[in-house]
Structures are given as C-alpha cells and as structure tokens.
Write a protein that holds these residues in place. Sequence first.
Motif, PDB file in Angstrom:
ATOM      1  N   LEU A 243       2.908   1.800   2.463  1.00  0.00           N
ATOM      2  CA  LEU A 243       1.937   1.085   1.426  1.00  0.00           C
ATOM      3  C   LEU A 243       2.340   1.795   0.056  1.00  0.00           C
ATOM      4  N   ASN A 244       2.623   2.975  -0.189  1.00  0.00           N
ATOM      5  CA  ASN A 244       2.970   3.648  -1.157  1.00  0.00           C
ATOM      6  C   ASN A 244       4.211   2.952  -1.811  1.00  0.00           C
ATOM      7  N   GLU A 245       5.168   2.946  -1.222  1.00  0.00           N
ATOM      8  CA  GLU A 245       6.534   2.187  -1.331  1.00  0.00           C
ATOM      9  C   GLU A 245       6.443   0.712  -1.886  1.00  0.00           C
ATOM     10  N   MET A 246       5.485   0.262  -1.102  1.00  0.00           N
ATOM     11  CA  MET A 246       5.162  -1.333  -1.429  1.00  0.00           C
ATOM     12  C   MET A 246       4.523  -1.381  -2.815  1.00  0.00           C
ATOM     13  N   SER A 247       3.740  -0.203  -3.216  1.00  0.00           N
ATOM     14  CA  SER A 247       3.063  -0.260  -4.365  1.00  0.00           C
ATOM     15  C   SER A 247       3.886  -0.083  -5.601  1.00  0.00           C
ATOM     16  N   GLU A 248       4.952   0.659  -5.266  1.00  0.00           N
ATOM     17  CA  GLU A 248       6.017   0.930  -6.408  1.00  0.00           C
ATOM     18  C   GLU A 248       7.089  -0.364  -6.520  1.00  0.00           C
ATOM     19  N   ALA A 249       7.185  -1.041  -5.315  1.00  0.00           N
ATOM     20  CA  ALA A 249       7.878  -2.342  -5.458  1.00  0.00           C
ATOM     21  C   ALA A 249       7.142  -3.233  -6.252  1.00  0.00           C
ATOM     22  N   TYR A 250       5.869  -3.282  -5.963  1.00  0.00           N
ATOM     23  CA  TYR A 250       5.014  -4.307  -6.861  1.00  0.00           C
ATOM     24  C   TYR A 250       5.177  -3.889  -8.226  1.00  0.00           C
TER      25      TYR A 250
ATOM     26  N   ALA B  96      10.561  -9.019  -3.089  1.00  0.00           N
ATOM     27  CA  ALA B  96      11.135  -9.446  -1.814  1.00  0.00           C
ATOM     28  C   ALA B  96      11.017  -7.985  -0.915  1.00  0.00           C
ATOM     29  N   GLU B  97      11.238  -6.993  -1.676  1.00  0.00           N
ATOM     30  CA  GLU B  97      11.172  -5.622  -0.825  1.00  0.00           C
ATOM     31  C   GLU B  97       9.737  -5.224  -0.594  1.00  0.00           C
ATOM     32  N   ALA B  98       8.710  -5.715  -1.445  1.00  0.00           N
ATOM     33  CA  ALA B  98       7.400  -5.699  -1.255  1.00  0.00           C
ATOM     34  C   ALA B  98       6.952  -6.278   0.090  1.00  0.00           C
ATOM     35  N   LYS B  99       7.389  -7.462   0.181  1.00  0.00           N
ATOM     36  CA  LYS B  99       7.205  -8.190   1.287  1.00  0.00           C
ATOM     37  C   LYS B  99       7.748  -7.902   2.616  1.00  0.00           C
ATOM     38  N   GLU B 100       9.006  -7.245   2.448  1.00  0.00           N
ATOM     39  CA  GLU B 100       9.597  -6.696   3.612  1.00  0.00           C
ATOM     40  C   GLU B 100       8.815  -5.449   4.229  1.00  0.00           C
ATOM     41  N   LEU B 101       8.425  -4.516   3.148  1.00  0.00           N
ATOM     42  CA  LEU B 101       7.265  -3.394   3.354  1.00  0.00           C
ATOM     43  C   LEU B 101       6.151  -3.977   4.037  1.00  0.00           C
ATOM     44  N   MET B 102       5.464  -4.681   3.660  1.00  0.00           N
ATOM     45  CA  MET B 102       4.285  -5.327   4.085  1.00  0.00           C
ATOM     46  C   MET B 102       4.658  -5.918   5.352  1.00  0.00           C
ATOM     47  N   ASN B 103       5.735  -6.564   5.812  1.00  0.00           N
ATOM     48  CA  ASN B 103       6.001  -6.933   7.286  1.00  0.00           C
ATOM     49  C   ASN B 103       5.960  -5.673   8.041  1.00  0.00           C
ATOM     50  N   ASP B 104       6.594  -4.601   7.519  1.00  0.00           N
ATOM     51  CA  ASP B 104       6.843  -3.222   8.477  1.00  0.00           C
ATOM     52  C   ASP B 104       5.370  -2.520   8.629  1.00  0.00           C
ATOM     53  N   VAL B 105       4.392  -2.726   7.593  1.00  0.00           N
ATOM     54  CA  VAL B 105       3.130  -2.235   7.887  1.00  0.00           C
ATOM     55  C   VAL B 105       2.292  -3.082   8.951  1.00  0.00           C
ATOM     56  N   ILE B 106       2.559  -4.127   8.959  1.00  0.00           N
ATOM     57  CA  ILE B 106       1.826  -5.181   9.729  1.00  0.00           C
ATOM     58  C   ILE B 106       2.392  -4.787  11.178  1.00  0.00           C
ATOM     59  N   GLU B 107       3.769  -4.562  11.438  1.00  0.00           N
ATOM     60  CA  GLU B 107       4.264  -4.177  12.624  1.00  0.00           C
ATOM     61  C   GLU B 107       3.648  -2.816  13.186  1.00  0.00           C
ATOM     62  N   ASN B 108       3.433  -1.992  12.139  1.00  0.00           N
ATOM     63  CA  ASN B 108       3.248  -0.488  12.446  1.00  0.00           C
ATOM     64  C   ASN B 108       1.531  -0.809  12.891  1.00  0.00           C
ATOM     65  N   LEU B 109       0.799  -1.516  12.306  1.00  0.00           N
ATOM     66  CA  LEU B 109      -0.677  -1.745  12.491  1.00  0.00           C
ATOM     67  C   LEU B 109      -0.690  -2.282  13.945  1.00  0.00           C
ATOM     68  N   GLU B 110       0.162  -3.279  14.114  1.00  0.00           N
ATOM     69  CA  GLU B 110       0.316  -3.991  15.665  1.00  0.00           C
ATOM     70  C   GLU B 110       0.373  -2.704  16.792  1.00  0.00           C
ATOM     71  N   LYS B 111       1.254  -1.814  16.150  1.00  0.00           N
ATOM     72  CA  LYS B 111       1.658  -0.860  17.089  1.00  0.00           C
ATOM     73  C   LYS B 111       0.402  -0.001  17.313  1.00  0.00           C
ATOM     74  N   ILE B 112      -0.113   0.403  16.205  1.00  0.00           N
ATOM     75  CA  ILE B 112      -1.384   1.313  16.281  1.00  0.00           C
ATOM     76  C   ILE B 112      -2.443   0.663  17.042  1.00  0.00           C
ATOM     77  N   ASN B 113      -2.725  -0.728  17.080  1.00  0.00           N
ATOM     78  CA  ASN B 113      -3.659  -1.299  17.932  1.00  0.00           C
ATOM     79  C   ASN B 113      -3.295  -1.469  19.195  1.00  0.00           C
ATOM     80  N   HIS B 114      -1.831  -1.643  19.502  1.00  0.00           N
ATOM     81  CA  HIS B 114      -1.284  -1.450  20.951  1.00  0.00           C
ATOM     82  C   HIS B 114      -1.684   0.030  21.595  1.00  0.00           C
ATOM     83  N   HIS B 115      -1.337   0.940  20.753  1.00  0.00           N
ATOM     84  CA  HIS B 115      -1.532   2.389  21.515  1.00  0.00           C
ATOM     85  C   HIS B 115      -3.054   2.652  21.475  1.00  0.00           C
ATOM     86  N   GLY B 116      -3.836   2.279  20.434  1.00  0.00           N
ATOM     87  CA  GLY B 116      -5.354   2.370  20.545  1.00  0.00           C
ATOM     88  C   GLY B 116      -5.623   1.841  21.952  1.00  0.00           C
ATOM     89  N   LYS B 117      -5.518   0.473  22.267  1.00  0.00           N
ATOM     90  CA  LYS B 117      -5.806  -0.092  23.175  1.00  0.00           C
ATOM     91  C   LYS B 117      -5.532   0.678  24.689  1.00  0.00           C
TER      92      LYS B 117
END
Length: 720
Positions: A503-510, A516-537
């Motif tokens: 998110l810090n890197e995405m802020s710098e990209a903005y 393009a880089e910000a969108k790529e970083l955003m997708n990485d964050v979304i994937e991480n949040l899905e992993k967090i949700n997965h391991h939380g479950k």
Amino acid sequence: DFTDYKYLPDEIKSKMLESNCYSFSAVYSENSGIAIPDIKGRLLSAEDKEIIQRIARVFEQAYIRFLDLQKAEAQTREAQIQLALERVRARTMAMQKSDELAGVAGLLFKQVSDLGIAAWTTGFNIWSEDNNSYVDYITSPNGGFIEPYTVHTERAEALRDISNSRKSGVEFDVLYVEGEKIKQLYLALTRLDEKQYEKMLQDGIRFPSHQYEHFVFGSKVSLMFITYEPVPEAHDIFKRFGRVFEQTYTRFLDLQKAEAQASEAIKASSLDRVRGEIASMRNANDLHRITPLVWRELTALGVPFFRCGVMIIHEQEKVVEFYLSTPDGKSLAALNLPFDTSDVTRNPVINWRLQKVYTDHWDKEQFIANTKLLIEQGQIHSANTYQGGEEPPESITLQFVPFKQGMMYVGSAEPLTKLQVDLVQALADAFSVAYARYEDFTKLEAAKAQVENTLSELKATQKQLIQSEKMASLGELTAGIAHEIQNPLNFVNNFSEVSKELLNEMSEAYEKGDMAEAKELMNDVIENLEKINHHGKRADAIVKGMLQHSRSSTNQKEPTDINSLADEYLRLSYHGLRAKDKKFNADFKTDFDEHIGRINIIPQDIGRVLLNLYNNAFYATNEKKKTASENYKPIVSIETKKINNKVVIKVSDNGNGIPQNIIDKIFQPFFTTKPTGQGTGLGLSLSYDIVKAHGGEFEVETKEDEGSTFIIQLPVKKNF
C-alpha cells in the motif's frame, strides 16, 4: 403594423404616409446588403449606384472580418472552457484520498470564476435517498468551505422547489427567489427564528434581497451556482461542469470504499494482534505489556493521542488497577487506586457501570494537581516520568471507553471524533475478550496447580487418566489452541505486513502518476487479502476442530484426496516456519501413491495431525543443523502408500532422533522436549487421539543421530 417599419420613429412614419410615392434601392452581397429608401420617390443616379456598390463591397469585407472575429472568440471561449474542465478532470484522477473532494470542488468553482461568470457563491449538495434533504457544502469568502450541514427541504418553499426539481428528473434548473420567499429560505438555512433574523438586520447584517439559484443535478450530488443577475450564457457551462463533477463524486465514492476496506483490514489485523498477545500472557507481570500493546495498536488504527492506558475495575474490592503509558509509549508502574480516590477514578467507574463513554478535559493546573495527588499517595515517585518531561501538557482531553472488565483510556490534544471513538471501542472489546481468556487461564492455572498437588500420589494412573479425559480443562484446551493455531496466524500477520508495504508503494506510484504500477500493486494487495481471509478461515477451522476434540466429535467425514491434503499442509508448515524465521531452511521430498484415491476422513483433523508432524520434523532438522557439520542437509520426507485395505502415511526427518528413554512419553499430554514457551506438549497427544478416532494406528520409529519416522495407518473403507 405587421412589418419592421412599425419600429420607425413616428415622425418618419407620418412623412411616409403623407408621401405620394416611395422608392427603395438596395445592393446585396453574399453575407450583407445596403438599402436606401426614399419617401420622395427619387431614384439613384448611375454615379450614386456606383458609389453605393463600392460601399457595399467594403461593408461586405468588414462583415466577413466581423464573422471571423466572432468565430475566433467563440473558439477561444470554448478552449478556455475545455481547459477549465480538463483541469478539474486531471485533479479528479489525481485524488488519492476521499477527503480531497472539497479541494476538487474548490478548484471547479475557481475555474467557473476564472471564466468570468459572476457567481457570488457556489457549492455542492450530497442528497439523501428520498431527495428530501441534502448535506450542503458552501464556499466561504476565503475560498474554502463552510462547515457542512444538513438541509431539510420541507422547511422553506424555495427548498421544496429545489427538491421537486430534482425529483422530476431534470438535469438543470434555475430558481428565482425574492421577497418573503428568500427570507424564509435564509431562516431555514441559518436555522434562525424571526427575532434572531430581525436582530441581525438591526445589527447591520444584510441578506440578499433576491438571487438566481442554478442547480445541476447528478445521480447523488448536485452543483449549485448562485448569482444576483440572470446568466443564460453560462447555463451550458454549468451543465458541463456538473457532468465533470459527477465523475469526481464517483471517484470520491470509490476512494471512500477502498479506504473503508483498508481501514477494516487494518482494524481486523490490529484486533487479532491484541487477542494473540494477551492470550500469551500467563501471570501478573505479563500485564505490564498491556500499555505498550494498546499504544502500538492505537497508532496502527490512526487514532490521534499522546497518552493511553487501561483501567481494570475490581468491583468487589472497590479498587481500580490502572495501567498507564508515558507520552513515549512506555509502561508506567501499575496504579492501584480506590474508587473514591478522585474524579479520575470516581467518574469513570460510574460510567463503566452504565457502559457509557466518559470524556473529561484537564488544563495544565488540573494535570499538575492530579500528579501531586498520585505522588502523595505513593502511586508514582517522579512527576517528570509521569509527565514525560519537566513540563506537563498544556491541556488534555481524556476519553474513557468501557469494556466488560474496565475502561480503556485515551488522552489526546483534541476530542476524538465519533469514528475514532468507535475504533477505540473496537480495540477495547477485543481487549476484553482476550483479557477474559487471560483471567480464565490464570484461574485454571491455579486450579491446575492444586489438582497436580492432589494427584501427586496417583502418578501411576496419570497417563491413563489424561488419555481418557482428552483435555478436560479449559486451560489445557487454551494451550492446545495457542499451539495449533500459531501457523495460520503467522500467515495472517506476514501477509498483513506485506500488504502494508504494498500500500505504501501504491501510494508512491499514485504520487508519481504511474497508474499501471499502482493497479498492479493493488492487485497484489487484493491477492494478499484473499490469502489473509483464507488463513483466517483456516485458523477458525482449527479452533473449531480443537473444541470438538475436547468433546465428542460431531464432524462429518468426507471423501478426501489424502495426497493433496498431505502436500498442502507440508507447504503450509514449511512456509509458516520460513515466515517466522528467515534463516530457517530445509529440503522436503514427497513420494505419493497415485492409486490411493479418496478416503473417508475429517480433513481438518488429519491435516492438523500432518501439520504437527511436519512442524516437529522441521524443528528436529533445524536443531541438528545448529551443531552438525557444514555438509549436513536438513531433509523432511512424506510418503503415502496403499497396502491392502489401509493407507500408510510416513513422515520422516534426518534430525537427531528421539532418545529411547523418552520414546514412551512422547504421546502423553504436556510432555515436550522444546524450550519453555516454544511448545505445550499437546501436539502429538492430540494427533494420537485424532488417528485413534479414525480407527487408525499411530507409531514411531527412531534412531539417535539419524532421525525419526512417524507412521500413520488409516482404514480405507471402514465406516465410523
């Protein structure tokens, strides 16, 4: 009367009527013409005609020049409008936070002003779902916005007209108000009564006598431009700016949603850390970790403060146990204060009984007086330590937020907003749940010590009793959960930290405009949040599995691919240990029998057994690596094989092996060879019970200095 001649002066009209004849001479060019009427009927001479024709040609050139200038002016005006619109669009796309909406609106209104449109005030309105009220953002004389407030349209006729226009579905409307109508409008907007209004007039304050209100309506928001005079030439410009601001507001809503999601993720992560850390507390000395913990999590949640603490209220003893922080986040010695010590204890206790938030404000003198009182009572020994320096704060707002066992205290320079208080409340509630577990644990620890003393003469039967009781006490279960849930929590914590960096890197990209880089970083964050949700479950499933293990199991068995399950938990174990210790490294090998097919098991339970064996195997190889030669390569192997009507699972390591003198104890509850704090001794015991519950067998083969192999045999078709 039916021609343009009716607009001629009466003197000319009378002469025309008196005349017996009339002549009309004209020369027409492509874009213009010259006409010469004569009421006396005289005709032009040839010389006059030549002169008129020459004049007509010159006038045609002048008129063409006029048309060119008119077109150029229109093009220039359109370019100015387009440039103004583009500035607003660019500022909209550069928005990174939802609180930038007012700044974009301010730029929009400046662009309108720079185009020479005489609007004496401007604003935008965010409408309610029923269109009967809106939140009004009005520009102030200095260019900013007056504090937003809600306008209810039923309070004045002019406001009802605005609401009706919006409800009718029109894109644009102009409302003219004057007289009593404008008076009632300002009474409604200023929320004054008649007497207050008249008093303001007597004091020299003047309200407009009339105004034109121009509204551009969007789906959720409208723009408002107020002028003293009609400006029909600006109507199209207002509409165009309205369409641009609709894009701005859509961008604002998207950012607001993203911020809410990010805030919720940060909040959830923070609360999980609180629960996890307090769950690890085992005695009263551990409670001194409370204030640094609260300090850290308040900072993570973005709550503005410079002091914090926790009050544990003991109703029976009428004592408040106060854990306070210094201004730099360090823990002060715990204060034990009777309820009636002062208002600092008395008022929070009263509000705690009502489960209400309590707020107080101290100036410098009150802070000094409270410090002196604590020194006199022997609760603190140094004013400098308590104050965080030689000088106390000039002022402090104290907010006490209730939870079941007490109050969470936050000291700030300014009163906290409702949203910030809600964040503190969420933290306090999480603290309450975790602290309740701590209290249960301490009570159960005391009970456990008493039971152990009572059962000292029954050591011969202890092994059989523990095996049959299957973790009867809540203290045992709590320790088991803490042990078994560690790996999923590691994944949650690590992916949370990585997401924060992204998110810090995405802020710098903005900021750089690299979308393009910000969108790529955003997708990485979304994937991480899905992993967090997965391991939380996954963690949730482990907890439920542990609870069921302590009672009679009601889980349903299901056909499961044992090879996939074994491979999944192997990688889970390996990466979990890598996340905890970056220096950790080991090889792992798999040899799966592809002909096994699916077997009828509870996958979460068998997965927990495998995870425990993998963790133990990696731990054994890592311990050996500390003392072995450089040629030693840690290896953990997993093998599955179908033999007759059984599936055999082998987990092997090349660690130090298990000494023969303890081989018979490894499946006993609470037995562990790991250092204090690294193991509870419940993993193999629970694994043994799970395998037995599946109708299987659990064995171990080991050689000192060569490693160990744990062997699980599960029936293939047997129903349980």
